[in-house]
Design a protein around this motif. Sequence first.
Motif, PDB file in Angstrom:
ATOM      1  N   LEU A  83     -13.525   2.825 -10.668  1.00  0.00           N
ATOM      2  CA  LEU A  83     -13.862   4.244 -10.810  1.00  0.00           C
ATOM      3  C   LEU A  83     -12.801   4.966 -11.637  1.00  0.00           C
ATOM      4  O   LEU A  83     -13.119   5.838 -12.457  1.00  0.00           O
ATOM      5  CB  LEU A  83     -14.006   4.886  -9.423  1.00  0.00           C
ATOM      6  N   HIS A  84     -11.558   4.568 -11.434  1.00  0.00           N
ATOM      7  CA  HIS A  84     -10.470   5.154 -12.211  1.00  0.00           C
ATOM      8  C   HIS A  84     -10.661   4.827 -13.697  1.00  0.00           C
ATOM      9  O   HIS A  84     -10.599   5.697 -14.559  1.00  0.00           O
ATOM     10  CB  HIS A  84      -9.135   4.625 -11.691  1.00  0.00           C
ATOM     11  N   ARG A  85     -10.926   3.556 -13.970  1.00  0.00           N
ATOM     12  CA  ARG A  85     -11.135   3.133 -15.358  1.00  0.00           C
ATOM     13  C   ARG A  85     -12.328   3.851 -15.987  1.00  0.00           C
ATOM     14  O   ARG A  85     -12.358   4.151 -17.167  1.00  0.00           O
ATOM     15  CB  ARG A  85     -11.347   1.611 -15.399  1.00  0.00           C
ATOM     16  N   ASN A 123     -16.721   8.724 -13.825  1.00  0.00           N
ATOM     17  CA  ASN A 123     -18.110   8.960 -14.217  1.00  0.00           C
ATOM     18  C   ASN A 123     -18.868   7.657 -13.988  1.00  0.00           C
ATOM     19  O   ASN A 123     -18.592   6.641 -14.632  1.00  0.00           O
ATOM     20  CB  ASN A 123     -18.188   9.387 -15.687  1.00  0.00           C
ATOM     21  N   LEU A 124     -19.824   7.680 -13.050  1.00  0.00           N
ATOM     22  CA  LEU A 124     -20.499   6.442 -12.652  1.00  0.00           C
ATOM     23  C   LEU A 124     -21.317   5.820 -13.787  1.00  0.00           C
ATOM     24  O   LEU A 124     -21.629   4.632 -13.754  1.00  0.00           O
ATOM     25  CB  LEU A 124     -21.380   6.688 -11.415  1.00  0.00           C
ATOM     26  N   PHE A 125     -21.679   6.633 -14.795  1.00  0.00           N
ATOM     27  CA  PHE A 125     -22.371   6.070 -15.961  1.00  0.00           C
ATOM     28  C   PHE A 125     -21.458   5.122 -16.740  1.00  0.00           C
ATOM     29  O   PHE A 125     -21.934   4.300 -17.512  1.00  0.00           O
ATOM     30  CB  PHE A 125     -22.851   7.180 -16.904  1.00  0.00           C
ATOM     31  N   THR A 169     -12.355  16.663 -17.518  1.00  0.00           N
ATOM     32  CA  THR A 169     -11.174  16.666 -18.383  1.00  0.00           C
ATOM     33  C   THR A 169     -11.570  16.508 -19.849  1.00  0.00           C
ATOM     34  O   THR A 169     -10.794  16.813 -20.739  1.00  0.00           O
ATOM     35  CB  THR A 169     -10.215  15.521 -18.005  1.00  0.00           C
ATOM     36  N   GLU A 170     -12.772  15.999 -20.073  1.00  0.00           N
ATOM     37  CA  GLU A 170     -13.229  15.802 -21.451  1.00  0.00           C
ATOM     38  C   GLU A 170     -14.732  15.800 -21.414  1.00  0.00           C
ATOM     39  O   GLU A 170     -15.311  15.099 -20.577  1.00  0.00           O
ATOM     40  CB  GLU A 170     -12.744  14.426 -21.924  1.00  0.00           C
ATOM     41  N   GLN A 171     -15.393  16.580 -22.280  1.00  0.00           N
ATOM     42  CA  GLN A 171     -16.855  16.560 -22.238  1.00  0.00           C
ATOM     43  C   GLN A 171     -17.482  16.591 -23.613  1.00  0.00           C
ATOM     44  O   GLN A 171     -16.917  17.090 -24.571  1.00  0.00           O
ATOM     45  CB  GLN A 171     -17.409  17.690 -21.371  1.00  0.00           C
ATOM     46  N   ALA A 172     -18.683  16.010 -23.679  1.00  0.00           N
ATOM     47  CA  ALA A 172     -19.452  15.999 -24.916  1.00  0.00           C
ATOM     48  C   ALA A 172     -20.180  17.334 -25.040  1.00  0.00           C
ATOM     49  O   ALA A 172     -20.460  17.986 -24.033  1.00  0.00           O
ATOM     50  CB  ALA A 172     -20.454  14.849 -24.875  1.00  0.00           C
ATOM     51  N   ARG A 183     -15.575  12.837 -18.885  1.00  0.00           N
ATOM     52  CA  ARG A 183     -14.534  12.241 -18.035  1.00  0.00           C
ATOM     53  C   ARG A 183     -14.146  13.278 -16.998  1.00  0.00           C
ATOM     54  O   ARG A 183     -14.076  14.475 -17.302  1.00  0.00           O
ATOM     55  CB  ARG A 183     -13.326  11.871 -18.895  1.00  0.00           C
ATOM     56  N   LEU A 184     -13.895  12.795 -15.779  1.00  0.00           N
ATOM     57  CA  LEU A 184     -13.542  13.733 -14.709  1.00  0.00           C
ATOM     58  C   LEU A 184     -12.311  13.253 -13.974  1.00  0.00           C
ATOM     59  O   LEU A 184     -11.909  12.089 -14.112  1.00  0.00           O
ATOM     60  CB  LEU A 184     -14.701  13.866 -13.708  1.00  0.00           C
ATOM     61  N   GLU A 185     -11.726  14.154 -13.181  1.00  0.00           N
ATOM     62  CA  GLU A 185     -10.661  13.732 -12.278  1.00  0.00           C
ATOM     63  C   GLU A 185     -10.793  14.484 -10.964  1.00  0.00           C
ATOM     64  O   GLU A 185     -11.276  15.620 -10.931  1.00  0.00           O
ATOM     65  CB  GLU A 185      -9.277  13.952 -12.905  1.00  0.00           C
ATOM     66  N   PRO A 186     -10.374  13.834  -9.871  1.00  0.00           N
ATOM     67  CA  PRO A 186     -10.506  14.500  -8.569  1.00  0.00           C
ATOM     68  C   PRO A 186      -9.548  15.669  -8.440  1.00  0.00           C
ATOM     69  O   PRO A 186      -8.449  15.643  -8.994  1.00  0.00           O
ATOM     70  CB  PRO A 186     -10.161  13.394  -7.572  1.00  0.00           C
ATOM     71  N   VAL A 187      -9.990  16.685  -7.722  1.00  0.00           N
ATOM     72  CA  VAL A 187      -9.157  17.858  -7.446  1.00  0.00           C
ATOM     73  C   VAL A 187      -9.160  18.037  -5.935  1.00  0.00           C
ATOM     74  O   VAL A 187     -10.175  18.441  -5.373  1.00  0.00           O
ATOM     75  CB  VAL A 187      -9.766  19.128  -8.073  1.00  0.00           C
ATOM     76  N   PRO A 188      -8.071  17.701  -5.252  1.00  0.00           N
ATOM     77  CA  PRO A 188      -8.051  17.916  -3.803  1.00  0.00           C
ATOM     78  C   PRO A 188      -8.171  19.406  -3.541  1.00  0.00           C
ATOM     79  O   PRO A 188      -7.385  20.191  -4.072  1.00  0.00           O
ATOM     80  CB  PRO A 188      -6.679  17.387  -3.377  1.00  0.00           C
TER      81      PRO A 188
END
Length: 500
Positions: free
Chosen positions: A33-35, A39-41, A446-449, A458-463
């Motif tokens: 998931l980190h790699r 994004n599950l796609f 963090t990055e979007q088309a 691309r996303l990242e978790p935000v506690p």
Amino acid sequence: MRGVDDVPGMEPFRAKVVEPIPFTTRAQREQALHRAHHNLFNLRADEVTIDLLTDSGTGALSAAQMAAAMLGDESYAGARSYHRFREVVENLTSYPHVLPVHQGRAAERILFSTLLRPGQITLGNTHFDTTRANVELAGGQVHDLPCPEAADLDSPYPFKGDIDLDALHRALTGPDGPRVAAIVMTLTSNGMGGQPVSMANLAETAKLCRAHGVPLFLDAARFAENAWLVTRNEPGYGDRSPREVAEEAFRLADGCTASMKKDGLVNTGGFLGLRDPDLAGRCELLLVATEGFPTYGGLAGRDLDMLAQGLIEVTDPDYLRSRAGTTAYLAELARAAGVAVVEPPGVHAVYLNAGRLLPHIPPHRFPGHALACALYLEGGIRGVECGSLYLGKEDEHGNPVVSAPWELLRLAIPRRVYSQSHIEHVGRTLARIAQHTDHLPGYRITEQAPLLRHFKSRLEPVPLHTDELPATTDSTTPPNPRPHLTATAVPPRGTSAPSL
Ligand SMILES: *Cc1c(COP(=O)(O)O)cnc(C)c1O
């Protein structure tokens, strides 16, 4: 004595060929998931144990379909495969003109770019994504007129796929009436959580269409699942077979576009069916230029034979009963785990109400996506977010501009693929997650088309307890306590899944 026919929902088939699925460790899934930038796609499919991303093209073939493939005639023109396919489709639909295409959206592109003039309108119960895109590419506009019951996710109303007949009448007789070029009824309404259309509603729609001289087209991707729900829930249809109901639905319309990756029981394929010979002739010109000669339309002969056989198998009541039973069972396990689902569950998917399960995650931190990541990390299960990651918009600081009407996670069920124990694994995983949800993080992009961001971003978790974002409205906008009721700045686009 208990007969075979009163074991509700037992699969009317057994496996002859199997495909291994990977069992992974939590550490492997965290790494994957980190790699994949959360994004599950972006996961490799062999990092997924139970893949509920879509029911499109992911089904299992039958032995009879595999045998039919061997009879495929790969002649460029006039292949036997085409004639067999055409006969099956004409018997089912009554449409004399049948154009094969490689998948549903090709039929949509050919139909709407032939039919529409710029500025014209199509009306429908809720256009699917690709249908909307193809109408707009042809210079047209779509207006969705879902019935009012569709807006209440908890209502058990059985035909939430119905069009709002009063609104349709007003649209046809109002100032925009002359611009209406077609009505599109999507069976079942994928954009509305896979909810079915009743035959009464379809018949009234057809009557209005005839009265106003407007053609009626079906988007028939899940015609058999719609027919099944009609036989279960519509008064007067309890004694009819799904096949009879499906034939009646096609007869009410002037034609259809159909993705056969769903109820065709094949991995790819589709068709455009038409009554009007003049329109069919014009569509055929475009078909030859962009898909292939009219007797193969971008498909191999073997594809046409497998599709013809799939169309015969898909209306089998025992198959449909078992498929609907699987979905109902998953919905029941979700409810028992304390996770609300869109009611009533349709046939092709269960939609989990992530907004309600994760009230501490505001829409712009994507509760549906948070639940999707949790399901993957906890159980190797892949679903697809249908909420603000798909339909929403934020400003450059990540502050919400537009939120989706609902924050959902769709678990789609591939046809004839997973067994009861796979479904039970999903239920157990959900139960474990639902026990404590407070620690589940939200996500930020963090990055979007620029287009269709859910596929690529691309996303990242935000506690969320320590949401240490820079000066954004996170401090000024308290989390919405009822995110599923979040107001939306766009017309509700329903619970559609992104083009699948
Ligand atoms: C999948 C789908 C389409 C598009 O079909 P593809 O085969 O994916 O191109 C159109 N309408 C509905 C309702 C669908 O579910």
